[in-house]
Motif scaffolding. Structure first.
Motif, PDB file in Angstrom:
ATOM      1  N   PHE A 348       0.826  -1.208   0.000  1.00 38.80           N
ATOM      2  CA  PHE A 348       0.000   0.000   0.000  1.00 38.80           C
ATOM      3  C   PHE A 348       0.862   1.260   0.000  1.00 38.80           C
ATOM      4  O   PHE A 348       1.976   1.289   0.531  1.00 38.80           O
ATOM      5  CB  PHE A 348      -0.982   0.004   1.173  1.00 38.80           C
ATOM      6  N   GLU A 351      -2.287   4.678   3.830  1.00 38.65           N
ATOM      7  CA  GLU A 351      -2.905   3.905   4.905  1.00 38.65           C
ATOM      8  C   GLU A 351      -3.875   4.792   5.672  1.00 38.65           C
ATOM      9  O   GLU A 351      -3.510   5.884   6.112  1.00 38.65           O
ATOM     10  CB  GLU A 351      -1.847   3.349   5.845  1.00 38.65           C
ATOM     11  N   VAL A 414      -2.293   2.584  -4.082  1.00 35.36           N
ATOM     12  CA  VAL A 414      -2.852   1.446  -3.354  1.00 35.36           C
ATOM     13  C   VAL A 414      -3.186   1.913  -1.945  1.00 35.36           C
ATOM     14  O   VAL A 414      -2.322   2.444  -1.241  1.00 35.36           O
ATOM     15  CB  VAL A 414      -1.865   0.264  -3.311  1.00 35.36           C
ATOM     16  N   GLN A 416      -4.833   1.179   1.859  1.00 40.47           N
ATOM     17  CA  GLN A 416      -5.217   0.207   2.875  1.00 40.47           C
ATOM     18  C   GLN A 416      -6.053   0.906   3.935  1.00 40.47           C
ATOM     19  O   GLN A 416      -5.671   1.966   4.433  1.00 40.47           O
ATOM     20  CB  GLN A 416      -4.003  -0.443   3.522  1.00 40.47           C
ATOM     21  N   GLU A 450      -1.625 -11.395   2.688  1.00 46.69           N
ATOM     22  CA  GLU A 450      -1.236 -10.495   1.602  1.00 46.69           C
ATOM     23  C   GLU A 450      -0.776 -11.265   0.368  1.00 46.69           C
ATOM     24  O   GLU A 450      -0.187 -10.681  -0.545  1.00 46.69           O
ATOM     25  CB  GLU A 450      -0.122  -9.557   2.077  1.00 46.69           C
ATOM     26  N   ARG A 469      -7.866  -3.554   1.249  1.00 43.08           N
ATOM     27  CA  ARG A 469      -6.899  -2.871   0.396  1.00 43.08           C
ATOM     28  C   ARG A 469      -7.449  -2.801  -1.032  1.00 43.08           C
ATOM     29  O   ARG A 469      -8.053  -3.763  -1.515  1.00 43.08           O
ATOM     30  CB  ARG A 469      -5.556  -3.602   0.407  1.00 43.08           C
TER      31      ARG A 469
END
Length: 525
Positions: A348, A351, A414, A416, A450, A469
């Motif tokens: 990610f 966050e 990305v 999360q 993950e 995610r």
């Protein structure tokens, strides 16, 4: 230039002709219906509950024309449709249907056509009103996208309208009154009944006929289970039968056999059920849970169920007792599912931590005495839809009201989202519009995956610290909210605004969309 001018229209015509358009018309009307034996006015699509099944094939472009003919003032008379789980690219975000995020609702005697290019999506989805609590009044139905080259086709023999199991909670009161009750008491109204394919019963009510799912001995069925509830979970099992899960929220999974599954509001599971028992009638147990049944004495959780009937069996109810399911169940654990085609999980870039909470606040902007919050902010729909603000130049979170709870994230990142554990919190099935997410950590498990987690668009977030995610690879503002619509209306929602500059470049709404807000705000109160 003259040559190009002559060629381009012909090329465009060929391009349009190459698209496989699938046209559907939904007449949204008030109809008296009695799915559990109690007659009430409803908001319905084409006069039925559930609404008509929308069928499509991989690669289709759906064009869903919605004609609003609502007249009953006890329920919302404007409307707008959401197509749960359908992906939208940035150029088409304005057809996504979330009121005051990507569009405005439209009132009686108005129409709107949603255009949905389905691309490579396949699987089990559904549509419902996204406005207020209106879909609790009946405006909901299945949307199935079939794959002519389904890689799982060797696992089943039958997949058609008869293999759709549409579950939902049902109320005898209309939605406006229920929201007013929630505002006044801080208690979510408990459903009067649970329905299986539009049929069920309630305490002291008439003995309505249960919906029947007919099977033939030795045949394998792809059952598509959709929880179209506005509040409730369902625990699903079939007496004496196993269920092999092969899909979750439109994403194919490796086969995983269980005898019982919990399905949250908005979630869907595809299962294979084999008719391998003696010819007879078997209970399909769809046990509703949602609130304290003492708050509504009509509710009997065991009465919302269906019948699995083998060909050759008598036209009768099973003679076995109605139970809550198998005595020693093999329970579906979300974290045990693995995708059929794993998509590598990238690390990610951004966050976010989400703390969900409820506070008592008689003067909250939402008007609810009990407001739900994400990070101490209770979502309130703006007057000007988020997408209009973006097209008008909004570039950062500061360009939105605090109560819009809008998270602005650059394109192609990305993200999360960590839901902070809270043992005192309620369960919230969180749903992302316009895309889906990897479930890195499921509620109820300590496993952090993950490598090959499942992807879906509704996941439970409660006391267990759920981790989700996703990538911001399709620009636009996307609603992210609790699918318990009482909670959503009391503020448990946010907007994930992806790639605002790219949105302004890619999005070119139609004139029909441009006119929606002016028409909506011109409606009489």
């Amino acid at each position: 230039m003259k040559l190009l001018a002559a060629i381009f229209p012909a090329f465009l015509a060929l391009l349009v002709a190459a698209q496989n358009f699938n046209d559907v018309t939904l007449e949204i009307i008030n109809t008296d219906l009695a799915p559990d034996g109690f007659t009430r006015s409803t908001v319905s699509a084409n006069g039925t509950f559930p609404g008509p099944i929308i069928r499509a094939t991989k690669g289709d472009t759906l064009r869903v024309t919605v004609n609003n003919q609502l007249t009953d003032p006890t329920m919302r008379r404007s409307t707008t449709l959401d197509f749960d789980g359908i992906f939208f690219d940035s150029s088409n975000v304005y057809n996504e249907g979330t009121p005051f995020v990507t569009t405005c609702p439209f009132g009686p005697n108005a129409s709107y056509t949603y255009v949905l290019p389905l691309g490579n999506q396949t699987g089990s989805y559904w549509y419902h009103s996204q406005l207020s609590l209106q879909y609790a009044d009946g405006l909901r139905g299945a949307l199935i996208i079939y794959d002519p080259d389904d890689p799982q086709a060797d696992l089943y023999d039958v997949d058609d309208d008869s293999t759709i199991w549409f579950l939902g909670d049902w109320w005898h009161n209309a939605s406006i009154a229920m929201l007013e009750s929630y505002q006044a008491t801080q208690i979510i109204p408990v459903a009067d009944s649970g329905l299986f394919n539009g049929a069920g019963r309630f305490n002291t009510g008439p003995l309505t006929e249960y919906a029947v799912s007919t099977v033939t001995s030795g045949t394998r069925y792809r059952m598509r289970i959709i929880n179209a509830s506005a509040r409730s979970d369902f625990t699903v099992s079939v007496d004496n039968h196993t269920m092999t899960v092969i899909g979750a929220d439109g994403v194919a999974t490796e086969p995983h056999t269980v005898t019982e599954m919990l399905i949250h509001a908005g979630q869907r599971y595809d299962i294979v059920l084999t008719a391998d028992q003696p010819v007879g009638n078997y209970w399909i147990n769809t046990i509703l849970s949602g609130g304290n049944a003492a708050h509504n004495l009509n509710l009997n959780a065991t009465l919302g169920r269906g019948i699995l009937r083998y060909e050759g069996a008598p036209n009768a109810e099973p003679t076995t007792p109605m139970t809550l399911g198998p005595a020693d169940p093999i329970i579906l654990n979300e974290w045990e599912l693995t995708p059929l085609d794993p998509v590598p999980v990238p690390p990610f870039d951004v966050e976010l931590s989400f703390v969900t909470s409820m506070t008592a606040n008689a003067s909250s902007p939402s008007g609810f005495n009990s407001q739900w919050n994400i990070n101490n902010v209770s979502y309130v729909s703006p007057v000007v839809p988020t997408l209009l603000k973006v097209l008008g130049g909004a570039t950062s979170a500061d360009d939105f009201n605090v109560t819009e709870n809008t998270f602005v994230i650059p394109a192609n990142k990305v993200v999360q989202i960590n839901f902070v554990p809270d043992p005192n919190n309620e369960l919230h099935p969180f749903h992302l519009h316009g895309g889906n997410f990897w479930v890195i950590k499921s509620n109820g498990s300590d496993i952090v995956n993950e490598v090959n987690p499942i992807r879906r668009d509704v996941a439970a977030a409660a006391s267990g610290g759920t981790i989700l995610r996703f990538t911001t690879d399709h620009a636009g503002p996307w609603f992210f909210h609790c699918h318990i619509f009482f909670h959503m209306n009391a503020g448990l929602a946010s907007v994930i605004a992806q790639g605002l500059n790219e949105t302004r470049t890619d999005v070119h709404p139609t004139e029909a969309w441009d006119n929606l807000c002016d028409a909506y705000y011109a409606l009489p109160c």
